[in-house]
Design an enzyme around this catalytic site. Structure first.
Site, short mmCIF file in Angstrom:
data_model
loop_
_atom_site.label_atom_id
_atom_site.label_comp_id
_atom_site.label_asym_id
_atom_site.label_seq_id
_atom_site.Cartn_x
_atom_site.Cartn_y
_atom_site.Cartn_z
N GLY A 68 0.83 -1.19 0.00
CA GLY A 68 0.00 0.00 0.00
C GLY A 68 0.86 1.24 0.00
N GLY A 70 0.89 5.58 1.03
CA GLY A 70 0.22 6.64 1.76
C GLY A 70 1.07 7.89 1.85
N GLY A 71 0.64 8.81 2.71
CA GLY A 71 1.31 10.09 2.82
C GLY A 71 2.73 9.99 3.34
N MET A 72 3.05 8.93 4.05
CA MET A 72 4.39 8.79 4.61
C MET A 72 5.14 7.62 4.01
SD MET A 72 4.46 9.93 8.57
CE MET A 72 3.70 8.45 9.21
N VAL A 75 4.14 0.75 2.30
CA VAL A 75 4.26 -0.47 3.09
C VAL A 75 4.53 -1.62 2.12
CG1 VAL A 75 3.07 -2.11 4.60
CG2 VAL A 75 2.73 0.33 4.91
N LYS A 90 6.94 -0.81 6.83
CA LYS A 90 6.54 0.56 6.53
C LYS A 90 7.79 1.42 6.49
CE LYS A 90 3.09 4.00 7.89
NZ LYS A 90 1.95 4.26 8.80
N ASP A 184 -7.49 7.67 14.80
CA ASP A 184 -7.85 7.41 13.40
C ASP A 184 -8.46 6.02 13.23
OD1 ASP A 184 -8.12 8.17 10.74
OD2 ASP A 184 -6.17 7.39 10.16
#
Length: 399
Positions: A68, A70-72, A75, A90, A184
């Site tokens: 996946g 994402g913003g950071m 993974v 990650k 979250d």
């Protein structure tokens, strides 16, 4: 292949001996042979065939496929060479680590992961840095996000929902006991394993209870919103750095509402409109959307979604105890052998798929979803209002 450190020179020679000589000069034939031999994955060969060999090994971890983005960062599914076990890695790439805000948020997540350990929380067993790449190694969970499961299978049975969310509440109770507030919780951050056990993931937005931070862009603060708008507690939209554990209970209630009705509490609209609705409106009654649900069960969900934190259950443990009154005893267990075969298909898709394209696993797309910390009002508008107010004040004084 050798320069990537995925295989040694002797290993490559051994594999080449089993490949017909006519195919040894064909990169695609060689790539297919390495995959069929179980030496490399499709993702690895897709990189190597384009001349990319760096970054496929990070310390003791061999990158198998992306899980996946994402913003950071990303993974990845990896194999830990020390224990020969699969893990989800990650990573924060060096280019993002140069941004102080991104690095601070990633380091915070690393610290949060060290504080918790519970059967219903994804385990983070190693954190570190390798040649400028910061990483968190977590257990690999061969399952689906709750959001994907609802999309594919429809609304949850009440008894099953009560059991699953009781275990999620157990995880929250443990985290809260360590002072960690998730901030979250949502269907995309709950993975359902093959044995029908839930795992709460992603502490990227977590906060220590009572923490006072100076950098609002990192932990949130007045004027900044941190979280996912569809599941965010009203008080978290006012000052995300001044919240208690009950914000997670509100998000749990919203998640249960979605799982039992198949729809969001406040569907549609912009992020700003969703914030207003969480603060001021009530969602369509769950009893209308799903007739026949136990009255007490519906009442508990309504309490969890109370606008006032004091109207919610006292803590996650009380919530778990209440949920178990409606929980079923049986688990829906998937054959783990099938799970392993599915995993193999994910890593090495068959001839019918694009042979050298990046592997994408939808089940994990939300694992690293990190909604950007965004100001409630644009900076230019705040400055303009400030100047306007100053002019009015000066005018009043002069007048």
């Amino acid at each position: 292949v050798i320069r990537s450190k995925l295989m040694t020179q002797d290993e490559v020679k051994t594999v080449l001996r089993t490949l017909p000589s006519a195919h040894r000069d064909d990169p695609k034939q060689l790539a297919d042979h390495l995959v069929r031999s179980g030496k490399l994955t499709r993702f690895q060969t897709s990189k190597l065939i384009r001349g990319i060999y760096q970054g496929l090994v990070i310390g003791p971890f061999r990158i198998l496929a992306p899980l996946g983005r994402g913003g950071m960062g990303t993974v990845f599914l990896v194999r830990d060479s020390r224990e020969s076990r699969l893990a989800a890695l990650k990573i924060l790439p060096p280019r993002l680590a140069k941004e102080s805000r991104m690095k601070a948020r990633f380091q915070r997540e690393m610290e949060m992961c060290r504080k918790v350990s519970h059967p219903n929380l994804a385990e983070a067993y190693d954190v570190g840095e390798y040649r400028g790449i910061h990483y968190i190694a977590m257990e690999f969970i061969p399952g689906r996000t709750l959001s994907r499961m609802i999309t594919e299978e429809g609304q949850l049975d009440p008894a099953r929902a009560a059991r699953l969310f009781a275990e999620v509440a157990d995880a929250l109770h443990h985290a809260h006991g360590q002072g960690v507030i998730h901030r979250d919780l949502k269907p995309g951050n709950i993975l359902i394993m093959p044995n029908d056990v839930p795992k709460v993931v992603d502490l990227g937005l977590a906060l220590m209870h009572g923490e006072s931070g100076e950098d609002a862009e990192v932990i949130g603060g007045k004027g900044y919103i941190v979280g996912t708008m569809d599941f965010i507690a009203p008080e978290q939209t006012t000052n995300a750095a001044r919240v208690g554990p009950r914000v997670d209970l509100y998000s749990l209630g919203c998640t249960m509402y979605f799982a039992l009705s198949g729809r969001l509490p406040f569907p549609g609209g912009t992020s700003k409109e969703k914030v207003k609705r969480h603060r001021n409106e009530e969602p369509t009654p769950l009893a209308w959307l799903r007739p026949g649900l136990p009255e007490g069960f519906v009442t508990l969900i309504e309490r969890l979604m109370s606008k006032d934190p004091e109207g919610r259950p006292a803590n996650a443990q009380e919530t778990a105890n209440e949920l178990r009154k409606w929980a079923g005893a049986n688990h829906s267990v998937v054959d783990l052998g099938d799970s392993n075969r599915i995993l193999e298909q994910m890593v090495n898709p068959g001839p019918g798929s694009s042979e050298y394209s990046q592997v994408s696993l939808p089940e994990y797309q939300e694992l690293v979803e990190l909604p950007a910390v965004r100001p409630l009002f644009p900076t230019w508008l705040i400055v303009l209002l400030g100047v306007f107010a100053s002019v009015l004040v000066v005018g009043a004084i002069v007048g």
